[in-house]
Design a protein around this motif. Structure first.
Motif, PDB file in Angstrom:
ATOM      1  N   GLU A  62       0.672  -1.154  -0.089  1.00 23.63           N
ATOM      2  CA  GLU A  62      -0.014   0.097  -0.017  1.00 23.63           C
ATOM      3  C   GLU A  62       0.956   1.125   0.006  1.00 23.63           C
ATOM      4  N   GLY A  63       2.047   0.969   0.781  1.00 28.69           N
ATOM      5  CA  GLY A  63       2.994   2.273   0.585  1.00 28.69           C
ATOM      6  C   GLY A  63       3.498   2.473  -0.688  1.00 28.69           C
ATOM      7  N   ILE A  64       3.861   1.446  -1.491  1.00 27.60           N
ATOM      8  CA  ILE A  64       4.196   1.510  -2.934  1.00 27.60           C
ATOM      9  C   ILE A  64       3.272   2.332  -3.639  1.00 27.60           C
ATOM     10  N   GLN A  65       1.757   2.124  -3.495  1.00 26.83           N
ATOM     11  CA  GLN A  65       0.637   2.417  -4.485  1.00 26.83           C
ATOM     12  C   GLN A  65       0.303   4.055  -4.175  1.00 26.83           C
ATOM     13  N   GLN A  66       0.617   4.081  -2.414  1.00 28.15           N
ATOM     14  CA  GLN A  66       0.368   5.452  -2.130  1.00 28.15           C
ATOM     15  C   GLN A  66       1.221   6.659  -2.711  1.00 28.15           C
ATOM     16  N   HIS A  67       2.557   6.101  -2.628  1.00 30.12           N
ATOM     17  CA  HIS A  67       3.597   7.204  -3.105  1.00 30.12           C
ATOM     18  C   HIS A  67       3.738   7.003  -4.746  1.00 30.12           C
ATOM     19  N   ARG A  68       3.108   6.157  -5.211  1.00 26.51           N
ATOM     20  CA  ARG A  68       3.381   5.933  -6.747  1.00 26.51           C
ATOM     21  C   ARG A  68       4.573   5.585  -7.174  1.00 26.51           C
ATOM     22  N   PHE A  69       5.357   4.757  -6.363  1.00 26.28           N
ATOM     23  CA  PHE A  69       6.760   4.382  -6.380  1.00 26.28           C
ATOM     24  C   PHE A  69       6.651   3.371  -7.749  1.00 26.28           C
ATOM     25  N   ASP A  70       7.517   3.669  -8.691  1.00 26.46           N
ATOM     26  CA  ASP A  70       7.638   2.593 -10.054  1.00 26.46           C
ATOM     27  C   ASP A  70       8.903   1.842 -10.027  1.00 26.46           C
ATOM     28  N   ALA A  71       9.795   1.801  -8.984  1.00 22.58           N
ATOM     29  CA  ALA A  71      10.870   0.935  -8.950  1.00 22.58           C
ATOM     30  C   ALA A  71      11.258   0.782  -7.360  1.00 22.58           C
ATOM     31  N   VAL A  72      11.499   0.014  -7.023  1.00 25.20           N
ATOM     32  CA  VAL A  72      11.536  -0.158  -5.458  1.00 25.20           C
ATOM     33  C   VAL A  72      12.821  -1.244  -5.339  1.00 25.20           C
ATOM     34  N   PHE A  73      13.873  -0.696  -4.719  1.00 24.96           N
ATOM     35  CA  PHE A  73      15.006  -1.397  -4.635  1.00 24.96           C
ATOM     36  C   PHE A  73      14.888  -2.424  -3.250  1.00 24.96           C
ATOM     37  N   GLY A  74      15.484  -3.636  -3.571  1.00 29.73           N
ATOM     38  CA  GLY A  74      15.367  -4.393  -2.173  1.00 29.73           C
ATOM     39  C   GLY A  74      16.821  -5.084  -2.261  1.00 29.73           C
ATOM     40  N   GLY A  75      17.307  -5.343  -0.843  1.00 32.33           N
ATOM     41  CA  GLY A  75      18.338  -6.043  -0.785  1.00 32.33           C
ATOM     42  C   GLY A  75      18.506  -7.414  -0.784  1.00 32.33           C
ATOM     43  N   GLY A  76      17.536  -8.043  -1.345  1.00 33.30           N
ATOM     44  CA  GLY A  76      17.517  -9.678  -1.593  1.00 33.30           C
ATOM     45  C   GLY A  76      18.660 -10.132  -2.353  1.00 33.30           C
ATOM     46  N   ARG A  77      18.972 -11.192  -1.941  1.00 36.11           N
ATOM     47  CA  ARG A  77      20.293 -11.767  -2.653  1.00 36.11           C
ATOM     48  C   ARG A  77      19.701 -13.351  -2.903  1.00 36.11           C
ATOM     49  N   ARG A  78      20.292 -13.682  -4.013  1.00 39.66           N
ATOM     50  CA  ARG A  78      19.743 -15.171  -4.843  1.00 39.66           C
ATOM     51  C   ARG A  78      20.445 -15.951  -3.696  1.00 39.66           C
TER      52      ARG A  78
END
Lengths: 311, 452
Positions: free
Chosen positions: A130-146
């Motif tokens: 919901e935070g992503i939608q609310q702020h209309r973020f179009d790219a969200v960096f995550g620290g996930g590693r394979r």
């Protein structure tokens, strides 16, 4: 051995990059691609070592200019105080903009219900999406590693999410060369993982090389803990210990930093970066296997959460 | 398989990174080879192994199924097949490895293209009992097409042919001749048994006649980067850094990753497609000022003149600048479920530049089995490889893929929904044209399509 042409074996060219330089260069490339192609990117920042390394890389990628992204922290309400203090310090130091999506606020407003097992990590998904939608973020960096988990091993560097933030592993775009495809429809966004190809050890070696400051809980310290499901948890209002669980003081440190309800400490006397790296290199357990309760729920726990919009 | 998972502390000394891909159908023992490499290099953790053991037992299997280590998706475990490329990480004291583990039989070509596009080495697996089969030729052809610099032929299941040298020698000779005819620059053949562990990590006690390296030894020693002296420098501009702060009022830096070759301070450069010229005033390698920087370093370049340069432009040494073109002749591997047709409007992403384009012609479709060309197929569907002629709306500073994998490659993208349609490689398909490649097959045979 059959060789069609002769090459000199065992000698790397003087132009070969060290593995850390190669990983750093790749991650910086990814940050700059996003800066060049997206309107409203944001870095997910938890105060954990992976997001700290992400921020460090972003600072290097755009220096001497400021990082052209804001930060988003999903606060479970059960965070370690040391980590929140670290977060606020870093934000102030670099003049960054921080958005906070609060699980507690969602619970207080009746929009989320506490789980019977007390785990709040799975509850992060709703405030996050919901935070992503609310702020209309179009790219969200995550620290996930394979290397963290077998479902994450299947993740693309640019991972398209639909308007509900869902991941469909069967409909991923092939990722070719370093040509990342960030096209998305309005409402959709792309999760971006600049540390995809890093291992836990790479992250620690990079932290050492770059002399990156970390929250103290990553280093061995005396702490009151109690045992649940084979993990040392920190007591607190979040729901521990129960009557049957006994608190004791132990010398411990954290390998991952997440919600207090699901992040376990490990016995350790590693008080320096050197000692931590030696300990990690000799460990027989993955960091998630050692210290994360939420991944033990089922064989596909991570995949299921990612499908719902988890990072 | 034992449960010893001691990880050597000396892996801390690892210096360089090698990306490689594996290719092989399920029965060739690819999962076993991957499992063996991870296990014998002590890269499997106790909790991962326990999870695999538990899952195997709950499925009624008596021995741990190593494929469960790599099959990360629910659907893969349910069906017992590998659907998608997975990336694995392991290290030895000498090197760190990124392994693109590509599935053998579903959606085969696009998966191998995905894995091979970033690989510096490809391991092609062959069952010693079957020798070089159609699938092997496809693997070799994809590796050649993607111009993977090093190819390893792993002749597996040597234990099932009594570790006989003549069996290995015949397969190695046939494969090497075929791959060399496609222009694969370096081929190393190794006789192995992934199941028994012969020549994977440890040298085999059963094959005294083999004097070469084990698979892991070869992976550790193969050169991981190439001589730059023959590569022309290419620097696609990703992002312009202009702080406009009191401290840096006039700073204007061009950020990007050097795609090939090396850049030097003082060098005369041309900016494409505009053709304007300047000189490199400074290079910053992520905080360190440098006189020279090279691929694949991410750097920031400053020029002596304030030119109008933005994302998508390419900076190259003036004496070796590419000639921009709007007409692209290329080989593409079609990776989407929807088709690519003559007349279709697409987006073309080349380095940091995305332009409108139209597919003017699809002169031929390639059959990897025998490298024959089917003329004028009209359209390409998933997993097809074909020659295409593309007209772009703006000039592109494109190199031949043979000269630069980075500046000779591109994506075709569906402008409607953003789907990646095809992986493109500019210029000639193979370094050496095989004799059979010029032969065309009767149109009637076209309908049979591909049999994966």
């Amino acid at each position: 051995m059959t060789t069609a042409s002769t090459v000199t074996e065992g000698t790397d060219s003087p132009f070969a990059l060290s593995h850390l330089d190669a990983l750093e260069s790749e991650a910086v490339h990814i940050f700059r691609e996003v800066a060049g192609e997206f309107e409203r990117p944001v870095i997910l920042f938890s105060g954990g070592k992976d997001s700290i390394v992400m921020l460090h890389l972003a600072l290097k990628a755009f220096a001497p200019a400021a990082v052209p992204f804001s930060l988003l922290h999903v606060d479970t309400g059960h965070n370690f105080p040391e980590v929140l203090a670290y977060r606020d310090r870093v934000v102030a130091e670099h003049g960054l903009r921080l958005h906070v999506a609060s699980v507690q606020e969602y619970i207080d407003a009746g929009k989320l219900r506490e789980r019977p097992d007390g785990l709040r990590n799975p509850l992060q998904t709703v405030p996050l999406t919901e935070g992503i939608q609310q702020h209309r973020f179009d790219a969200v960096f995550g620290g996930g590693r394979r290397d963290e988990e077998k479902a994450r091993a299947k993740e693309r560097v640019f991972s398209l999410r639909d308007e509900f933030s869902q991941w469909d592993p069967r409909r991923q775009r092939p990722e070719l060369w370093q040509l990342y495809n960030g096209r998305h429809a309005p409402g959709e966004h792309v999760r971006v993982f600049p540390l995809s190809n890093w291992t836990e050890l790479d992250v620690w070696q990079y932290i050492e090389r770059e002399r990156i400051d970390l929250p103290e809980i990553y280093f061995a310290h005396e702490r009151d803990v109690f045992k649940r499901s084979g993990m040392w948890l920190t007591p607190g209002e979040w729901g521990g210990p129960k009557d049957t669980e006994t608190v004791e003081t132990r010398l411990v440190r954290y390998r991952t930093v997440g919600d207090m309800s699901c992040t376990g400490a490990v016995d350790s006397d590693a008080t320096t970066l050197d000692a931590v790296i030696t300990e990690i290199a000799a460990s027989r357990l993955t960091e998630r296997g050692a210290t994360r309760a939420d991944d033990k729920v089922s064989e596909a726990a991570m995949e299921d959460r990612k499908r719902e919009g988890y990072f | 398989m034992t449960t010893s998972t001691d990880r050597p502390a000396d892996q801390l000394s690892a210096t360089t990174l090698l990306r490689f891909a594996t290719a092989g159908s399920v029965d060739d023992g690819k999962s076993t080879l991957v499992g063996r490499l991870l296990h014998d290099s002590k890269s499997i953790f106790t909790d991962q192994l326990e999870a695999v053991e538990q899952a195997s037992i709950s499925r009624g299997q008596e021995t741990p199924d190593l494929a469960l280590l790599t099959d990360g998706l629910r659907a893969e475990r349910e069906q017992g097949i590998t659907i998608d490329v997975a990336y694995r990480y392991f290290a030895t004291p000498r090197r760190r490895f990124i392994l693109a583990d590509t599935p053998g039989h579903v959606q085969y070509t696009r998966n191998m293209v995905t894995g091979a596009s970033t690989a510096e080495l490809a391991v092609v697996l062959v069952d010693a009992r079957n020798g070089v089969v159609e699938q092997t030729r496809r693997h070799a052809a994809v590796a050649a097409l993607l111009r993977v610099p090093h190819v390893v032929l792993a002749v597996n299941k040597m234990d099932l042919v009594d570790y006989a040298e003549p069996v290995f020698a015949a397969i190695a000779e046939e494969f090497t001749a075929y791959a060399a005819s496609l222009g694969v620059p370096e081929i190393t053949a190794i006789p192995i048994s992934a199941l028994a562990g012969d020549n994977v990590v440890e040298p085999s006690a059963h094959m005294d006649w083999y004097g070469g390296p084990t698979v892991l030894e070869h992976l550790e020693t193969v050169p991981s980067s190439h001589d730059l002296t023959g590569c022309k420098a290419r620097f696609p501009v990703q992002y312009v850094i202009r702080p406009q702060t009191a401290e840096h009022p006039d700073y204007r830096g061009y950020a990007g990753q050097i795609a090939s070759g090396a850049l030097r301070v003082g060098e005369a450069v041309t900016v494409l497609p505009s053709g304007r010229t300047s000189t490199i005033a400074g290079i910053d390698v992520l905080g360190q000022s440098a006189d020279i920087a090279w691929a694949p370093q991410s750097v920031t370049v400053r020029l002596t003149d304030d030119l109008d340069i933005s994302r998508g432009d390419l900076i190259a040494p003036t004496e070796h600048a590419p000639v921009p073109t709007q007409d692209v002749l290329a080989t593409v591997c079609h990776v989407a479920d929807s088709a690519l047709s003559v007349g279709q409007r697409v987006l073309l992403k080349h380095t940091t530049r995305t332009v409108k384009a139209i597919v003017k012609d699809i002169p031929s479709r390639l059959t990897l089995d025998d490298l024959s060309q089917h003329p004028a197929p009209g359209r390409l569907v998933a997993n097809d490889i074909g020659r295409v002629v593309i007209r772009t709306a703006e000039p592109l500073a494109l190199d031949a893929y043979a000269d630069s994998r980075r500046t000779g490659s591109f994506l075709l993208i569906d402008p409607a929904d953003g789907t990646t349609l095809a992986a493109g490689m500019a210029g000639d398909a193979f370094a050496v044209t095989a004799q059979t490649a010029s032969e065309t097959v009767e149109a009637a045979q076209e309908e049979t399509g591909w049999d994966f």
